[in-house]
Design a protein around this motif. Structure first.
Motif, PDB file in Angstrom:
ATOM      1  N   SER A 114       0.832  -1.083  -0.020  1.00 36.91           N
ATOM      2  CA  SER A 114      -0.030   0.018  -0.151  1.00 36.91           C
ATOM      3  C   SER A 114       0.916   1.313   0.138  1.00 36.91           C
ATOM      4  O   SER A 114       0.389   2.220  -0.658  1.00 36.91           O
ATOM      5  N   ASP A 115       2.183   1.146   0.266  1.00 36.85           N
ATOM      6  CA  ASP A 115       3.060   2.339   0.532  1.00 36.85           C
ATOM      7  C   ASP A 115       3.823   2.084  -0.846  1.00 36.85           C
ATOM      8  O   ASP A 115       4.282   1.209  -0.948  1.00 36.85           O
ATOM      9  N   PRO A 116       3.736   3.116  -1.767  1.00 35.54           N
ATOM     10  CA  PRO A 116       4.361   3.176  -3.134  1.00 35.54           C
ATOM     11  C   PRO A 116       5.972   2.994  -2.961  1.00 35.54           C
ATOM     12  O   PRO A 116       6.391   1.939  -3.872  1.00 35.54           O
ATOM     13  N   ILE A 117       6.615   3.415  -2.183  1.00 33.43           N
ATOM     14  CA  ILE A 117       8.220   3.295  -1.775  1.00 33.43           C
ATOM     15  C   ILE A 117       8.427   1.971  -1.344  1.00 33.43           C
ATOM     16  O   ILE A 117       9.367   1.257  -2.101  1.00 33.43           O
ATOM     17  N   ALA A 118       7.587   1.315  -0.502  1.00 30.41           N
ATOM     18  CA  ALA A 118       7.732   0.104   0.179  1.00 30.41           C
ATOM     19  C   ALA A 118       7.665  -0.856  -0.950  1.00 30.41           C
ATOM     20  O   ALA A 118       8.319  -1.924  -1.119  1.00 30.41           O
ATOM     21  N   ALA A 119       6.413  -0.681  -1.710  1.00 30.50           N
ATOM     22  CA  ALA A 119       6.471  -1.516  -2.889  1.00 30.50           C
ATOM     23  C   ALA A 119       7.315  -1.642  -3.995  1.00 30.50           C
ATOM     24  O   ALA A 119       7.793  -2.784  -4.243  1.00 30.50           O
ATOM     25  N   SER A 120       7.950  -0.546  -4.322  1.00 36.61           N
ATOM     26  CA  SER A 120       9.113  -0.437  -5.342  1.00 36.61           C
ATOM     27  C   SER A 120      10.437  -0.929  -4.700  1.00 36.61           C
ATOM     28  O   SER A 120      10.985  -1.570  -5.379  1.00 36.61           O
ATOM     29  N   PHE A 121      10.584  -0.872  -3.470  1.00 36.18           N
ATOM     30  CA  PHE A 121      11.739  -1.509  -2.864  1.00 36.18           C
ATOM     31  C   PHE A 121      11.705  -2.914  -2.578  1.00 36.18           C
ATOM     32  O   PHE A 121      12.716  -3.736  -2.915  1.00 36.18           O
ATOM     33  N   THR A 122      10.514  -3.226  -2.500  1.00 31.77           N
ATOM     34  CA  THR A 122      10.236  -4.585  -2.359  1.00 31.77           C
ATOM     35  C   THR A 122      10.700  -5.445  -3.579  1.00 31.77           C
ATOM     36  O   THR A 122      11.316  -6.503  -3.675  1.00 31.77           O
ATOM     37  N   LYS A 123      10.002  -4.887  -4.631  1.00 38.43           N
ATOM     38  CA  LYS A 123       9.745  -5.440  -5.828  1.00 38.43           C
ATOM     39  C   LYS A 123      11.527  -5.424  -6.408  1.00 38.43           C
ATOM     40  O   LYS A 123      11.835  -6.337  -7.331  1.00 38.43           O
ATOM     41  N   CYS A 124      12.299  -4.570  -6.367  1.00 39.60           N
ATOM     42  CA  CYS A 124      13.580  -4.367  -6.922  1.00 39.60           C
ATOM     43  C   CYS A 124      14.577  -5.118  -6.285  1.00 39.60           C
ATOM     44  O   CYS A 124      14.188  -5.736  -5.377  1.00 39.60           O
ATOM     45  N   ALA A 125      15.464  -5.456  -7.195  1.00 37.66           N
ATOM     46  CA  ALA A 125      16.634  -6.388  -6.678  1.00 37.66           C
ATOM     47  C   ALA A 125      17.479  -5.306  -5.727  1.00 37.66           C
ATOM     48  O   ALA A 125      17.580  -4.205  -6.063  1.00 37.66           O
ATOM     49  N   LYS A 126      17.798  -6.150  -4.715  1.00 37.69           N
ATOM     50  CA  LYS A 126      18.626  -5.355  -3.665  1.00 37.69           C
ATOM     51  C   LYS A 126      19.970  -6.141  -3.565  1.00 37.69           C
ATOM     52  O   LYS A 126      20.109  -7.213  -3.060  1.00 37.69           O
ATOM     53  N   TYR A 127      20.938  -5.499  -3.998  1.00 34.50           N
ATOM     54  CA  TYR A 127      22.430  -5.922  -3.874  1.00 34.50           C
ATOM     55  C   TYR A 127      23.345  -5.496  -2.751  1.00 34.50           C
ATOM     56  O   TYR A 127      23.145  -4.306  -2.535  1.00 34.50           O
ATOM     57  N   VAL A 128      23.421  -6.539  -1.707  1.00 33.40           N
ATOM     58  CA  VAL A 128      24.037  -6.035  -0.453  1.00 33.40           C
ATOM     59  C   VAL A 128      25.623  -6.435  -0.496  1.00 33.40           C
ATOM     60  O   VAL A 128      25.960  -7.526  -0.563  1.00 33.40           O
ATOM     61  N   LEU A 129      26.354  -5.284  -0.648  1.00 37.12           N
ATOM     62  CA  LEU A 129      27.716  -5.401  -0.572  1.00 37.12           C
ATOM     63  C   LEU A 129      28.413  -5.736   1.050  1.00 37.12           C
ATOM     64  O   LEU A 129      28.472  -4.931   1.769  1.00 37.12           O
ATOM     65  N   THR A 130      28.828  -7.034   0.959  1.00 39.86           N
ATOM     66  CA  THR A 130      29.072  -7.349   2.426  1.00 39.86           C
ATOM     67  C   THR A 130      29.968  -8.686   2.279  1.00 39.86           C
ATOM     68  O   THR A 130      29.774  -9.587   1.309  1.00 39.86           O
ATOM     69  N   HIS A 131      30.930  -8.731   3.365  1.00 41.92           N
ATOM     70  CA  HIS A 131      31.932  -9.886   3.566  1.00 41.92           C
ATOM     71  C   HIS A 131      31.229 -10.966   4.489  1.00 41.92           C
ATOM     72  O   HIS A 131      31.717 -12.205   4.612  1.00 41.92           O
ATOM     73  N   GLY A 132      30.114 -10.660   5.114  1.00 43.87           N
ATOM     74  CA  GLY A 132      29.441 -11.378   6.325  1.00 43.87           C
ATOM     75  C   GLY A 132      28.436 -12.482   5.507  1.00 43.87           C
ATOM     76  O   GLY A 132      28.276 -12.388   4.327  1.00 43.87           O
ATOM     77  N   ASP A 133      28.273 -13.324   6.206  1.00 41.64           N
ATOM     78  CA  ASP A 133      27.441 -14.354   5.757  1.00 41.64           C
ATOM     79  C   ASP A 133      25.846 -14.534   6.416  1.00 41.64           C
ATOM     80  O   ASP A 133      25.126 -15.513   6.520  1.00 41.64           O
ATOM     81  N   GLN A 134      25.483 -13.391   6.942  1.00 44.00           N
ATOM     82  CA  GLN A 134      24.341 -13.245   7.643  1.00 44.00           C
ATOM     83  C   GLN A 134      23.015 -13.315   6.446  1.00 44.00           C
ATOM     84  O   GLN A 134      23.137 -13.292   5.369  1.00 44.00           O
ATOM     85  N   SER A 135      21.929 -13.802   7.160  1.00 46.97           N
ATOM     86  CA  SER A 135      20.959 -14.150   6.109  1.00 46.97           C
ATOM     87  C   SER A 135      20.259 -12.833   5.555  1.00 46.97           C
ATOM     88  O   SER A 135      20.176 -11.722   6.228  1.00 46.97           O
ATOM     89  N   LEU A 136      20.088 -12.818   4.458  1.00 47.78           N
ATOM     90  CA  LEU A 136      19.112 -11.699   3.417  1.00 47.78           C
ATOM     91  C   LEU A 136      17.842 -11.933   3.226  1.00 47.78           C
ATOM     92  O   LEU A 136      17.565 -12.503   2.138  1.00 47.78           O
ATOM     93  N   ASP A 137      16.952 -11.846   4.205  1.00 49.39           N
ATOM     94  CA  ASP A 137      15.629 -12.489   4.162  1.00 49.39           C
ATOM     95  C   ASP A 137      14.375 -11.799   3.335  1.00 49.39           C
ATOM     96  O   ASP A 137      13.503 -12.303   2.870  1.00 49.39           O
ATOM     97  N   TRP A 138      14.775 -10.499   3.080  1.00 47.42           N
ATOM     98  CA  TRP A 138      13.784  -9.657   2.280  1.00 47.42           C
ATOM     99  C   TRP A 138      13.795 -10.035   0.973  1.00 47.42           C
ATOM    100  O   TRP A 138      14.795 -10.340   0.153  1.00 47.42           O
ATOM    101  N   LYS A 139      12.825 -10.070   0.273  1.00 42.77           N
ATOM    102  CA  LYS A 139      12.500 -10.607  -1.280  1.00 42.77           C
ATOM    103  C   LYS A 139      13.394  -9.973  -2.053  1.00 42.77           C
ATOM    104  O   LYS A 139      13.490  -8.707  -1.934  1.00 42.77           O
TER     105      LYS A 139
END
Length: 220
Positions: A78-103
């Protein structure tokens, strides 16, 4: 090839930490969280809208990813920014191995891997927050554009856009505006090396030559 675009809220002294709220990032005993929130006007909304109206994926550091996932990931479509952020690919630059659970989240473990993503087909990569990314990205000449809102506040301490390890370079302003609240809205692109000039006398004075000698001897 994709472009990497940095979207930045910064203070006059270059701090970008926690613009959105007191609990966003209090690390380092930062006490001014939420410093940007009282300045917004329609001109700023329009400028931000122009950035997000274009197709984009997100490029984030791990801590900014955690902030975004815990906020935007729970607002729903219902929030347009939240919808676009969830829909797009999110590339996380990290050396860690934590889980990335967001779609649609993807781990990026190195600059070489990021270069391959950048050179592939797809929408531009938009950075939000993520102060730790900029020195390395500038060092690898991977930043194509900076969209910067500079707020009329001085914070004194905090994470900065141009942190330690950022190489020197010249930028050219390609667009600018100013809000009714005094926020400078500007877009910059890299423009080669730092130009070096000299406002000094054509022939240094005796006092200037003495000053230079003191510098060499560590006495100045």
């Amino acid at each position: 090839m994709r472009k990497i675009i940095g979207g930045v809220f910064q203070s006059l002294d270059g701090v970008i930490q926690a613009p959105g709220g007191p609990e966003e990032d209090p690390t380092g005993s930062f006490k001014y969280g939420g410093w940007s929130t009282s300045f917004w006007d329609e001109r700023m909304n329009a400028a931000m809208g122009a950035v997000f109206d274009q197709p984009f994926d997100l490029l984030l550091g791990r801590r900014t990813y955690d902030i975004f996932a815990a906020h935007w990931g729970y607002l729903g479509d219902s929030d347009p920014i939240a919808a676009s952020f969830t829909k797009c690919a999110k590339y996380v630059l990290t050396h860690g191995d934590q889980s990335l659970d967001w779609k649609n989240s993807h781990r990026v473990s190195s600059m070489e891997e990021l270069k391959k993503i950048k050179s592939a087909e797809g929408p531009d990569l938009l950075i939000q927050g993520s102060s730790t990314l900029y020195p390395a990205l500038f060092a690898e000449s991977l930043i194509d554009r900076l969209f910067v809102m500079t707020f009329p506040v001085v914070l004194g301490k905090g994470k900065r856009l141009f942190g330690e390890g950022t190489p020197g370079g010249r930028l050219k302003m390609v667009q600018s505006d100013i809000s009714s609240t005094g926020v400078i809205i500007a877009t910059y692109e890299p423009d080669g090396k730092v130009p070096i000039g000299d406002f000094g006398l054509s022939k240094p004075s005796p006092a200037e030559l003495q000053r230079r000698e003191k510098i060499k001897k560590g006495q100045w």
